[in-house]
Write an enzyme that holds these catalytic residues in place. Structure first.
Site, PDB file in Angstrom:
ATOM      1  N   SER A 183       0.837  -1.193   0.000  1.00 45.25           N
ATOM      2  CA  SER A 183       0.000   0.000   0.000  1.00 45.25           C
ATOM      3  C   SER A 183       0.877   1.250   0.000  1.00 45.25           C
ATOM      4  O   SER A 183       1.717   1.398  -0.885  1.00 45.25           O
ATOM      5  CB  SER A 183      -0.940  -0.059   1.211  1.00 45.25           C
ATOM      6  OG  SER A 183      -2.009   0.809   1.037  1.00 45.25           O
ATOM      7  N   ASP A 226      -8.736  -7.091  -4.346  1.00 48.91           N
ATOM      8  CA  ASP A 226      -8.411  -5.733  -3.878  1.00 48.91           C
ATOM      9  C   ASP A 226      -9.149  -4.712  -4.755  1.00 48.91           C
ATOM     10  O   ASP A 226      -8.828  -4.552  -5.940  1.00 48.91           O
ATOM     11  CB  ASP A 226      -6.882  -5.533  -3.970  1.00 48.91           C
ATOM     12  CG  ASP A 226      -6.405  -4.225  -3.324  1.00 48.91           C
ATOM     13  OD1 ASP A 226      -7.229  -3.307  -3.168  1.00 48.91           O
ATOM     14  OD2 ASP A 226      -5.217  -4.137  -2.993  1.00 48.91           O
ATOM     15  N   HIS A 275      -7.897  -5.617  -0.126  1.00 49.96           N
ATOM     16  CA  HIS A 275      -6.606  -4.930   0.023  1.00 49.96           C
ATOM     17  C   HIS A 275      -5.830  -5.372   1.270  1.00 49.96           C
ATOM     18  O   HIS A 275      -4.624  -5.600   1.211  1.00 49.96           O
ATOM     19  CB  HIS A 275      -6.888  -3.425   0.054  1.00 49.96           C
ATOM     20  CG  HIS A 275      -5.679  -2.586   0.222  1.00 49.96           C
ATOM     21  ND1 HIS A 275      -4.665  -2.547  -0.718  1.00 49.96           N
ATOM     22  CD2 HIS A 275      -5.284  -1.759   1.225  1.00 49.96           C
ATOM     23  CE1 HIS A 275      -3.716  -1.720  -0.306  1.00 49.96           C
ATOM     24  NE2 HIS A 275      -4.067  -1.237   0.870  1.00 49.96           N
TER      25      HIS A 275
HETATM   26  N1  LIG Z   1      -5.182  -1.431   6.904  1.00 43.73           N
HETATM   27  C1  LIG Z   1      -3.936  -0.884   6.530  1.00 43.73           C
HETATM   28  C2  LIG Z   1      -3.866  -0.757   5.079  1.00 43.73           C
HETATM   29  C3  LIG Z   1      -3.904   0.574   4.454  1.00 43.73           C
HETATM   30  O1  LIG Z   1      -3.421   0.446   3.163  1.00 43.73           O
HETATM   31  C4  LIG Z   1      -3.606   0.350   7.335  1.00 43.73           C
HETATM   32  O2  LIG Z   1      -4.457   0.778   8.105  1.00 43.73           O
HETATM   33  O3  LIG Z   1      -2.491   0.836   7.276  1.00 43.73           O
END
Ligand SMILES: N[C@@H](CCO)C(=O)O
Ligand SMILES: CC(=O)SCCNC(=O)CCNC(=O)[C@H](O)C(C)(C)COP(=O)(O)OP(=O)(O)OC[C@H]1O[C@@H](n2cnc3c(N)ncnc32)[C@H](O)[C@@H]1OP(=O)(O)O
Length: 485
Positions: A164, A399, A428
């Protein structure tokens, strides 16, 4: 302005009691991290930050050639404590093996977990930055983090891994061709899509619309909790998938012993009262019900947090209000579902560990991400064609945020890019949940591309990890200790 070498040499290390964290109540969530203080740093926007804290954690030790660094880059709400969010992949015999690698994870600018952010101290103004914290970019993170890596004596990063937002950093690291040997970007993008920018915008608007936000000038002990909680709820939905929610919650009702009906409401007296209760159930900024004789109370009933109930669940649909059996006051259908209690619980958990201005700072950073920005062409294929390092892209078909197509695109832009699929219905967040798959893909890639480093072993790191697991104490010593292996 100092030259780069002098700047690196002038960086010094402190712990979480450093004055930069004097009002940062989130720093305590991350145990045993170190903080590098970079005397000055010029951001892409042109603003110069002074005495910049950069929080980080390390595992293992640097080898003689100083080239065994495994760099972990965290996602939006993560921290330098990779053991907290990728713990099952960290340890001897795993992908993040401190007996082979010197593993480093640094906190990004704008995060509340120690690096410079809206909740750290601005030595110029003698107050926290708050909403006056400048716009930072993924490229700023990479440039700042590199200074700290150099100060740690690292000559080359053997592998940079992240998902991410962490994957965005990893992609930017790839452009530092002499310093980075291989990368593993996961569930990320070459440029933040219109879809992602729009979700960021919707989440920021939730925060802006909380009356407590006050243009970002709120008291750190009196946060715009309902806005931040709503932002996390919608973000969470983009991190999962419809399929995983159906599987997990379907139309189930919450277990009222574990997740009670969350509202504290007065006993409804009239059909209007009862309807009002149903209508406003879950509204954490709800005020007192205007009575027939008077106006509404100015006091919020819930003060922006999800409270434990004093009334029974509306799922008891045949129950009467006020002890009568009037059919007109019956609730014919459930209005409080397990999926809702999950979202509210997650929002409550999140607002306890994150800051609203930091949320805005980081989502704005994500919006700026574009590997082709200011690199001579808008075509990523063009700007990346000289990046010949080995690249393993990991993607998740479910995702809906950083889509699988985007992962295909990333792999295709690197001359030596390959793509593997994490099988997950979770969407994701699969990159934070499917440890076994991520672990084995990375190990296979390491065996293929980092054979020299995998053949070296630092046995003392095994003992270090045992002690880490037993005590969760820092394995970071003085500079001399880190580089002596
Ligand atoms: N759930 C993760 C993914 C965000 O891309 C976060 O809170 O960092
Ligand atoms: C201080 C710090 O935390 S630093 C940074 C922490 N790390 C990060 O943020 C990195 C990113 N991490 C994440 O985004 C998440 O933690 C993930 C994706 C890794 C996992 O998410 P989780 O919330 O742990 O998992 P999941 O979605 O299964 O939710 C489980 C929680 O929901 C609760 N829950 C499950 N169903 C329900 C329900 N119907 N109603 C209410 N609560 C529910 C569970 O009791 C559990 O509670 P717990 O977290 O107190 O144990």
């Amino acid at each position: 302005m100092m030259d780069s070498r002098s700047l690196v040499d002038s960086i010094y290390f402190v712990d979480s009691t450093h004055p930069s964290q004097q009002e940062n109540k989130f720093i305590g969530f991350i145990p045993d991290q170190r903080i590098a203080i970079v005397p000055e740093f010029t951001l892409e926007c042109g603003e110069v930050l002074y005495d910049v804290p950069v929080a980080f954690k390390t595992w293992g030790a640097l080898n003689k050639d100083r080239n065994n660094c495994l760099l972990l880059c965290h996602a939006l709400s993560g921290s330098a404590d990779a053991a907290d969010w990728w713990g099952p992949m960290l340890g001897p015999g795993r992908a993040f093996d401190p007996t082979h690698f010197f593993i480093v994870c640094l906190n990004s600018l704008g995060s509340p977990y120690g690096s410079a952010s809206p909740v750290t101290w601005n030595s110029e103004t003698k107050s926290i930055y708050g909403p006056e914290f400048p716009l930072t970019t993924v490229r700023d993170d990479v440039a700042l983090h590199k200074l700290v890596l150099q100060r740690l004596g690292i000559e080359q990063v053997a592998m940079a891994v992240g998902g991410s937002m962490g994957g965005m950093l990893v992609l930017e690291w790839a452009f530092d061709t002499n310093y980075v040997r291989s990368i593993v970007p996961i569930s990320t993008s070459l440029r933040h899509s219109a879809w992602c920018i729009s979700w960021s915008e919707a989440q920021r608007q939730s925060i802006y619309s909380d009356p407590k936000f006050n243009d970002g000038f709120y008291d750190l002990d009196d946060q715009p909790l309902s806005g931040l909680g709503a932002a996390r709820m919608s973000a969470l939905l983009t991190y999962r998938s419809k399929c995983s929610f159906e599987r997990r919650f379907a139309r189930k009702l919450p277990d009222c012993n574990r997740h009670p009906y969350p509202d504290r409401v007065p006993t409804p007296m009239t059909p209007g009262d009862a309807n009002w209760v149903v209508h406003n159930e879950g509204n954490c900024n709800r005020r007192e019900r205007p009575s027939k004789s008077g106006g509404s109370s100015p006091e919020s009933l819930n003060n922006g947090v999800y409270k434990v109930p004093s009334t029974p669940s509306l799922s008891q649909s045949t129950e009467s209000v006020s002890g009568t059996q009037s059919p007109s006051l019956r609730r014919p259908a459930n209005t409080y579902f397990s999926a809702q209690s999950y979202l509210r619980y997650q929002a409550k958990k999140f607002v306890g560990r994150f800051d609203a201005n930091c949320y805005i700072a980081i989502t704005k950073k994500l919006d700026t991400h574009d590997v082709s920005r200011d690199r001579g062409s808008e075509d990523p294929m063009e700007v990346m064609k000289h990046l010949t390092l080995p690249v393993l892209v990991l993607g998740i078909e479910s995702d809906g945020l950083f889509t699988y197509d985007e992962q295909v695109e990333i792999a295709s832009c690197f001359p030596n890019g390959s793509l593997e699929t994490i099988i997950s219905a979770e969407g994701h967040d699969g990159f934070l949940l499917e440890f076994t798959q991520v672990n084995s893909y990375i190990q296979k890639f390491q065996a293929e591309h980092l054979a020299d480093i995998m053949s070296q072993k630092n046995a003392s790191a095994e003992l270090e990890m045992e002690s880490l697991n037993a005590q969760r104490e820092s394995v970071f010593g003085e500079m001399e200790d880190i580089t002596s292996w």
